[in-house]
Design an enzyme around this catalytic site. Sequence first.
Site, mmCIF file in Angstrom:
data_model
loop_
_atom_site.group_PDB
_atom_site.id
_atom_site.type_symbol
_atom_site.label_atom_id
_atom_site.label_comp_id
_atom_site.label_asym_id
_atom_site.label_seq_id
_atom_site.Cartn_x
_atom_site.Cartn_y
_atom_site.Cartn_z
ATOM 1 N N GLU A 192 6.458 13.270 -7.762
ATOM 2 C CA GLU A 192 6.594 11.671 -7.442
ATOM 3 C C GLU A 192 7.361 11.268 -6.432
ATOM 4 O O GLU A 192 8.080 10.303 -6.487
ATOM 5 C CB GLU A 192 6.922 10.871 -8.971
ATOM 6 C CG GLU A 192 5.842 11.171 -9.997
ATOM 7 C CD GLU A 192 6.251 10.118 -11.349
ATOM 8 O OE1 GLU A 192 7.389 10.028 -11.330
ATOM 9 O OE2 GLU A 192 5.311 9.901 -12.039
ATOM 10 N N GLU A 262 -0.822 12.475 -14.661
ATOM 11 C CA GLU A 262 -0.117 11.871 -15.747
ATOM 12 C C GLU A 262 -0.795 10.768 -16.038
ATOM 13 O O GLU A 262 -0.920 9.663 -15.479
ATOM 14 C CB GLU A 262 1.288 11.432 -15.332
ATOM 15 C CG GLU A 262 2.425 12.572 -15.119
ATOM 16 C CD GLU A 262 3.722 12.090 -15.068
ATOM 17 O OE1 GLU A 262 4.160 11.112 -15.318
ATOM 18 O OE2 GLU A 262 4.551 13.233 -14.476
#
Length: 856
Positions: A192, A262
């Site tokens: 991320e 995710e």
Amino acid sequence: MKISSGTTPFGGRVLVVVVAVSVLVWSSFCSAAFNVSYDKRSLIINGERKLLISASIHYPRSVPEMWPGLIKTAKEAGINTIESYVFWNGHEPYPGYYYFGERYDLVKFVKYVQDAGMYMILRIGPFVAAEWNFGGVPVWLHYVPGTVFRTNDTPYEFHMKRFTTLIVNMMKKEKLFASQGGPIVLSQVENEYGGYEPAYGQGGKRYAQWAASMAVNTSTGVPWIMCNQYDTPIDIITTCNSFYCDNFNNLFPVAQPKIWTENWPGWFKGFGGPEPHRPPEDIAFSVARFFQKNGSVQNYYMFHGGTNFDRTSGGPFMATSYDYQAPIDEYGIPRLPKWGHLKDLHETIRLCEPILLYGEPVNIQLGPNAEADVFTDDSGGCCAFLSNVDNKTDTTVTFRQLSYHLPAWSVSILPDCRTVIFNTAKITAQSSVVEMLPQNLQPSDKNSKALQWEVFVEKAGMWGVPDLIKFGFKDQLNTTKDTSDYLWYTTSIFVNEDERFLRNRIQPVLFVESKGHAGHIFVNGELQGSPVGSGFPAAYNFSKPIDLKAGRNDIALLSMTVGLQSAGNYYEWVGAGITGVSIQGFNNGTVNLSDYTWTYKIGLEGENLGIYRLDGLYNVNWFLPPEVPKNQPLTWYKAIMDAPPGDDPVGMDMLHMGKGRAWLNGQGIGRYWPIASSLYGCVKECDYRGTFFPNKCPMNCGEPTQRWYHIPRSWFKPTGNVLVIFEEKGGDPSKINFGVRKTTALCATVSEDYPSNIQNYLRKDASVSHKNSTTVRLKCPENALISGIKFASFGNPTGTCGAYYKGDCHDPSSISVVEKVCLNKNDCAVELTEKHFTMSLCPNITKKLSVEAVCN
Ligand SMILES: *[C@@H]1O[C@H](CO)[C@@H](O)[C@H](O)[C@H]1NC(C)=O
Ligand SMILES: *[C@@H]1O[C@H](CO)[C@@H](O)[C@H](O)[C@H]1NC(C)=O
Ligand SMILES: *[C@@H]1O[C@H](CO)[C@@H](O)[C@H](O)[C@H]1NC(C)=O
Ligand SMILES: *[C@@H]1O[C@H](CO)[C@@H](O)[C@H](O)[C@H]1NC(C)=O
Ligand SMILES: *[C@@H]1O[C@H](CO)[C@@H](O)[C@H](O)[C@H]1NC(C)=O
Ligand SMILES: *[C@@H]1O[C@H](CO)[C@@H](O)[C@H](O)[C@H]1NC(C)=O
Ligand SMILES: *[C@@H]1O[C@H](CO)[C@@H](O)[C@H](O)[C@H]1NC(C)=O
Ligand SMILES: *[C@@H]1O[C@H](CO)[C@@H](O)[C@H](O)[C@H]1NC(C)=O
Ligand SMILES: *[C@@H]1O[C@H](CO)[C@@H](O)[C@H](O)[C@H]1NC(C)=O
């Protein structure tokens, strides 16, 4: 079970309980070696297109004894891939010193995945965030001179590359990449980073490119991914992390498949916060939409969240439980109906897998918010997803001349383009009531009636030799380097006899300023208060009238971190600890203690002496008081007890304690803190319709964020278990209790208008009636049978599992019908047909059947 001794990575020798394991023989399910490739549609493994439905299970958030069961429970839900981060700070506690034992036995974990015949996605990072202490990066790296994390920085890149290479080589040595016949089909580098990269300017850009190149150069034979990254080179696949990824387009949609690393089926919680809750209907909706829109790899983060044992939780204030409201709960038990609803979804999607991956989709608009995506292949296969993304309004659509009712915010899946066998908003899976059943702590010494709590009380303030003496304040992290949560800041002030407050009643006021995260303020050995920071980075101010005496007065501030930051721009520089102290109300005004001489002591005396470890227990003289002291700060408690009977998972009830840490047989259970969440902001019912966000449906307001603390069964021996508690501010240990986690009720509700289920659909003898009938299905845990039917009503019953009520429409034969089909079986299915019920009853309502059963 036997007891053997081992060495912790932290230098001390501890006794550990080892479950007798015979030599593990790893089967090699997929011994064929094949490089993993891909195109825009999917991964191609061993020449075949694959659809991956993946489950995050973080190995250090449970124990090796739980791993096979967790992996199996995921597989039973239709999962074919396990995903985990790699936890750098657990593996490299000191520079160049590596640890891969017990919960950190990565190779063993990956081999269990292989044994289960599943794939693995290894997210090496090694920065991981993950609500894990310091985002997984070792704190020592922050103190290697010149290091700045996650940017084009020589020491950071050196250590990141060294660790990444070590992990890749370890996997290669064990032949764990798919290219070697192992289960690993994808690896991730960084995590991320895209959202943070701009804050690091050109250095950030260079670092992202470097990380990608460094990873690709390790030549694993399987693709590398980067999640939420927007400038990857073509040889790295960019992936999506979000509550929804149906509209995600990766950077190279013509060359790369659509991967969702995710999907959050719940959310983490912090001490002082409520329980987040994401409804199963919405999770299923998001997943179905993703596959409808060409997705081919989908991972639940988390599928089993587990526990932040010891001091591994991130912060500030991440709770010890990392349950995450995941489909498998913290204790390893399927969370129903979430687990079952997703299982039904996965099995339905699997029916379509070949058509989805080899067929061509056509999109048909069916209404303003309704559409069909229809996949067909050469062999005549056809699979359709009909969706209604309107967040309020149900609709009825016509598809291939038939009419279909689509509830708001739902997707129907038709594996033959005709029969709806799953709708994301209609849960037919069973639900349950799971409870912690209290078990009193049993002393191991059979001569004593009650548990004997021995105590060791720490002095408030300095003990032993000072670690540092200086004018003013030094940052806490810079002082402790996270070797302990605790740092004492102590000083003293001399009060002249002529101070007016010594004679009048106006007390002087102590004022403490801190960067966080929390503290206990002592004056002359008395606890004045326990401030807790809030927001980010969790700063607080504390101010309180205090008693001072003529002469010397001791000020002792126990400052603590409650998990270090795990993400953010330059998060490693945030720091913690006291920044200012002053006292108002002297004859000469305010005395500013900020430039006084402060004496620093890192950690507690008991911590330093290792009295929570089995080999350190007797480094202090424990005292056995006639009655266990309550509400006493800075107190260590120790008791020796039997394991709770049975083999159900165990939790420890800390409702009546203050705040501190706990250990069983030297193993760190974690930080405990039954601090309650705010009274307001919760919902009673959650409307699954509409875009989900983390605090859309909080529950449990006004209750402790975490009352129960998971202690893995494998940490217990039958008798002689040493429980050690360090209580910071005061509690009542006589009320500490164990609970065993049990399913006390199993239920299911199915309505007449629900789709036929997959079992009926697949029946070989499929008569039309079977295909179209809905069914209530119940299944007890393995080795248990349905021993009773507590409730059954075909009609219009109300309520939820554990509290159903009959309505004014009720078929009186309901109980006997269900008993006849279900009693003494491990599982059963009751069809809503004329054979069982009076289908013509109350004709103008849509009837349903609700059942509550007991398993034994
Ligand atoms: C990866 O290998 C290429 C080709 O050898 C080289 O140019 C590049 O610098 C390497 N990348 C890293 C990060 O070492
Ligand atoms: C598999 O990938 C590795 C590393 O990229 C490469 O060296 C090897 O030649 C590939 N093997 C095959 C069969 O493509
Ligand atoms: C799905 O794939 C098909 C065929 O490549 C393409 O026409 C369509 O636009 C894709 N849909 C989405 C949402 O990406
Ligand atoms: C002010 O009063 C305090 C408390 O009596 C004393 O410790 C301190 O030395 C005094 N400061 C000055 C500047 O006189
Ligand atoms: C604490 O007090 C200082 C000075 O009064 C103020 O600047 C600061 O914002 C306060 N911090 C918090 C967390 O309230
Ligand atoms: C910790 O020490 C370093 C080096 O002296 C300094 O640059 C940094 O600002 C300190 N961190 C905090 C949070 O004060
Ligand atoms: C105390 O002194 C410190 C620096 O010496 C200063 O930053 C702080 O603002 C002072 N506090 C008060 C309450 O005057
Ligand atoms: C429902 O959708 C409308 C239109 O897209 C949007 O404005 C509204 O915020 C949504 N409501 C919820 C609860 O998601
Ligand atoms: C059911 O339908 C009948 C006839 O259509 C009507 O008279 C009756 O009131 C309805 N009952 C309910 C509960 O709506």
